[in-house]
Scaffold this motif. Structure first.
Motif, PDB file in Angstrom:
ATOM      1  N   TYR A 611       0.913  -1.124   0.129  1.00  0.00           N
ATOM      2  CA  TYR A 611       0.121   0.090  -0.010  1.00  0.00           C
ATOM      3  C   TYR A 611       1.102   1.347  -0.021  1.00  0.00           C
ATOM      4  O   TYR A 611       0.751   2.213  -0.821  1.00  0.00           O
ATOM      5  CB  TYR A 611      -0.844   0.034   1.234  1.00  0.00           C
ATOM      6  N   LYS A 629      -5.904   0.060  -6.284  1.00  0.00           N
ATOM      7  CA  LYS A 629      -7.265   0.234  -5.476  1.00  0.00           C
ATOM      8  C   LYS A 629      -7.647  -0.957  -4.704  1.00  0.00           C
ATOM      9  O   LYS A 629      -8.099  -0.874  -3.582  1.00  0.00           O
ATOM     10  CB  LYS A 629      -8.344   0.408  -6.659  1.00  0.00           C
ATOM     11  N   GLU A 632      -5.517  -1.027  -1.731  1.00  0.00           N
ATOM     12  CA  GLU A 632      -5.880  -0.305  -0.436  1.00  0.00           C
ATOM     13  C   GLU A 632      -7.016  -0.909   0.137  1.00  0.00           C
ATOM     14  O   GLU A 632      -7.201  -0.819   1.283  1.00  0.00           O
ATOM     15  CB  GLU A 632      -6.166   1.084  -1.105  1.00  0.00           C
ATOM     16  N   TYR A 635      -6.041  -3.779   2.444  1.00  0.00           N
ATOM     17  CA  TYR A 635      -5.469  -3.714   3.429  1.00  0.00           C
ATOM     18  C   TYR A 635      -5.998  -2.879   4.337  1.00  0.00           C
ATOM     19  O   TYR A 635      -6.115  -3.135   5.726  1.00  0.00           O
ATOM     20  CB  TYR A 635      -4.141  -2.364   2.879  1.00  0.00           C
TER      21      TYR A 635
END
Length: 704
Positions: A611, A629, A632, A635
């Motif tokens: 990330y 994307k 993220e 994560y």
């Protein structure tokens, strides 16, 4: 009311405590729904742990025996007024003179433990008591470190056997108190510019040390301000009128009898700092100060009576003492930053706020910041073992083979440099996150966050500026890549080198894109993550190398190089923990619950790197916008999945309340009463100020 600089058994301290109880008796301190709920929330959070917290504490401490020994030491120091500040005094409220005296008192007390026969302590117990005191006080830690590590390491890494035999016993017994005089007012760790000179006088068989300018003053030297009797000082060495390079010299600064400065030595205290109030950082100047030739540290160099000088096999060995200094940041990181995380985490689960009176830890702005920070602490702790093993190979217990030493030193220097860079910057970010997570209460000195930030601040520049160190690490990585790609050369080491992935550079460069359509594969497969990260590293290094070959300067690619070196260290942490906590390679004796949570923390750390450094993969066309994307999303979601484990994980650090010092981080969650009690113990908390008659009364009493 004045709080005395004495423990609570002192009559004046007892009077202060009695006064405190009187004040509390006048207050309406009934428990509110919020204050009653806080301990319940803490109990619920602790019960939510998916693992045995005690066994995680064992892992953090280094095993069950190490855990038991450390807890013995915590209990020993807790009520010792010479090692731990006792109420009504507050460690976080001491003045600079008080902090200086207390820190030196801690050093004196720990040196006397072996002489107190009534205590009947073993050496192992004494060493553990010193370590517990080290965790309690970063000032003690730093002050003792300057002598016991920096000064001693210089003697052992740069001195010959005769010099080691002469000085080590004195160092161990503190017959001499040493410091490390490297940096100067105008020169930090850019050692080539050091101005202090040591000129050999063949007539007297002595070196003459000189500080020729104001900028040559040794500066920021811990223990030099008030304490050190001796120093190791680096200086430009002049022999027969020729500068033969930098060498280290043992120089006496003060009398061991009365503490007065030696002739031709001038030294003083730098004064007030942002943190480390108890550490006497100082300055030193030499004015035709004479020392015997034998005081030049001579493991790697030699100078005979006639002025015949043999230089070191490589000038870099003269800087080797900086490697353990930078590796010591590992300890500082796990001590200071983990305490701040405990404070922010415990406060975050007992503080409720919002339309539905939520625990503030449930907000994404909290857990997405604090959960990776917790993971980072465990990643660093595990990697510390690998670094210690690598450093022991480098030094070989003081019997280093020159060829092996030089071969390994490049790897260790690069690792120590980028480790300091990554931990320094990310830990600074964590501290700010912890401060924000505690809201306005973090601004109170009594809640310790401010003190930790002050003590930590020096870590991003002390021992070498992070930008410079990361640039040096990047150059080493570029060298290794060039050797592999152009000459198919990669050295053999007795340990798994952090640069091992460069041995597969051709394979990684052949990966045009990340062939992962479902990023959730990262959750169960360390190799998927490691392969992606190593590919990004090699591609970025190769791009930087091509830019340099096309005519760019190292300054043109400075920030790119720094970021890649930082990522290199983050990947090293991941790889080390992936090996330690993969189910197929983990220690079979490791508790299954602990293995499971460490595996999850390692997964999170891998996602954190993907990330945080996804821009590096995007630059190389390796990561697509859609993959970034997805990274993220996964994560953030994985952080959320670990939200319920935060108290168990931070309990795993094993800190008693008196170590943490912050009332808003009480183990039992009863924070509000404890916080109120802390401020009531402050000097003059409810008294008329001494300046009332002079400045307030003339204003408020005007009509009379």
């Amino acid at each position: 009311m004045t709080i005395p600089l004495k423990d609570s058994s002192d009559p004046s301290a007892k009077a202060a405590l009695a006064r405190l109880e009187q004040i509390k008796g006048q207050l309406n301190l009934k428990s509110s729904a919020m204050s009653l709920q806080a301990p319940k929330d803490m109990t619920t959070e602790r019960a939510a742990a998916d693992f045995d917290i005690k066994k995680l504490e064992w892992l953090w401490a280094g095993g069950e025996d190490a855990y038991n020994l450390l807890n013995f030491s915590y209990n020993f120091i807790k009520n010792d007024p010479e090692l731990v500040v006792q109420p009504p005094r507050n460690f976080l409220e001491m003045s600079r003179p008080e902090a200086r005296e207390f820190a030196m008192g801690q050093i004196y007390r720990t040196t006397q433990l072996s002489k107190d026969k009534a205590l009947n302590l073993t050496k192992q117990q004494i060493d553990s008591i010193v370590w517990a005191t080290n965790i309690y006080s970063e000032t003690f830690s730093m002050r003792f470190f300057v002598h016991a590590s920096l000064f001693r390491n210089a003697v052992n890494m740069l001195g010959n056997k005769n010099q080691q035999d002469k000085w080590n016993t004195k160092i161990e017994n503190l017959e001499v108190i040493g410091c490390f005089a490297m940096t100067e007012l105008g020169h930090s760790s850019a050692l080539r510019d050091i101005e202090t000179t040591a000129t050999y006088d063949i007539a007297t068989d002595e070196f003459v040390l000189e500080s020729p300018t104001v900028t040559s003053s040794k500066w920021w030297i811990g223990m030099a301000g008030q304490t050190a009797t001796h120093t190791v000082a680096i200086a430009q060495t002049i022999i027969h009128g020729k500068n033969v390079g930098l060498n280290w010299f043992i120089v006496q600064l003060r009398s061991q009898t009365d503490g007065s400065l030696m002739p031709n030595v001038v030294a003083g205290d730098i004064g007030q700092k942002v943190g480390h109030l108890g550490l006497d950082n100082g300055w030193i100047q030499f004015h035709r100060n004479r020392i015997p030739r034998k005081n030049m540290l001579s493991r790697w160099v030699s100078l005979d009576r006639h002025g015949n000088f043999s230089p070191p096999p490589n000038p870099a060995v003269m800087y080797a003492t900086l490697i353990p200094e930078r590796l010591s940041l590992v300890l500082v990181t796990t001590q200071l930053i983990s305490q701040a995380i405990v404070i922010a985490t415990r406060y975050g689960v007992v503080r409720r706020q919002g339309a539905k009176n939520e625990q503030i830890m449930d907000y994404q702005s909290h857990y997405v910041k604090l959960v990776p920070a917790i993971s980072f602490m465990y990643m660093v702790k595990t990697a510390q073992k690998d670094l210690d093993e690598q450093f022991s190979i480098l030094t070989a217990g003081g019997n280093m083979d020159p060829a092996t030493y030089l071969n390994y030193m490049g790897e260790m220097h690069a690792m120590a440099a980028c480790f300091k860079g990554l931990t320094g910057w990310y830990s600074s970010e964590i501290l700010e996150d912890c401060r924000r997570a505690c809201g306005g209460h973090a601004y109170s000195s009594y809640n310790a966050i401010g003190s930790i930030i002050g003590d930590w601040g020096v870590m991003t520049t002390g021992g070498g500026d992070n930008v410079v160190l990361l640039q040096q690490a990047a150059r080493h990585l570029l060298f290794r890549l060039e050797q592999k790609l152009k000459f198919n050369q990669y050295p053999k080491f007795s340990f798994k080198s952090p640069t091992q992935y460069i041995n597969y550079a051709e394979e990684y460069l052949g990966n045009t894109k990340w062939n992962v359509s479902d990023v959730s594969q990262c959750l169960g497969n360390f190799s998927v993550v490691e392969g992606a990260l190593c590919t990004i590293l090699v591609k970025r290094l190769n791009s930087i190398q091509k830019n340099l070959e096309s005519g760019m300067t190292h300054n043109d690619v400075l920030l790119e190089s720094v970021r890649v070196a930082e990522m290199h260290c983050a990947v090293f942490l991941f790889s080390t923990n992936a090996a330690a906590y993969h189910k197929s390679t983990a220690d079979p004796a490791l508790d299954k619950g602990v293995l499971s949570i460490m595996n999850r923390l390692t997964v999170l750390w891998g996602l954190h790197i993907l990330y945080k450094y996804s821009d590096q993969g995007f630059k190389e066309g390796f990561l697509s916008p859609e993959q970034i994307k997805d990274i993220e999303y996964i994560y953030f979601d994985y952080c959320k999945s670990l939200r319920s484990q935060v108290i168990g994980l931070t309990d795993g650090f094993g800190y008693p309340d008196f170590i943490i010092k912050a009332p808003i981080a009480k183990y039992d969650g009863d924070i509000y009463q404890a916080y109120f009690d802390s401020i009531l113990q402050a000097p003059g908390s409810v008294d008329i100020p001494p300046y009332h008659e002079k400045y307030i009364k003339p204003l408020t009493n005007q009509l009379k």
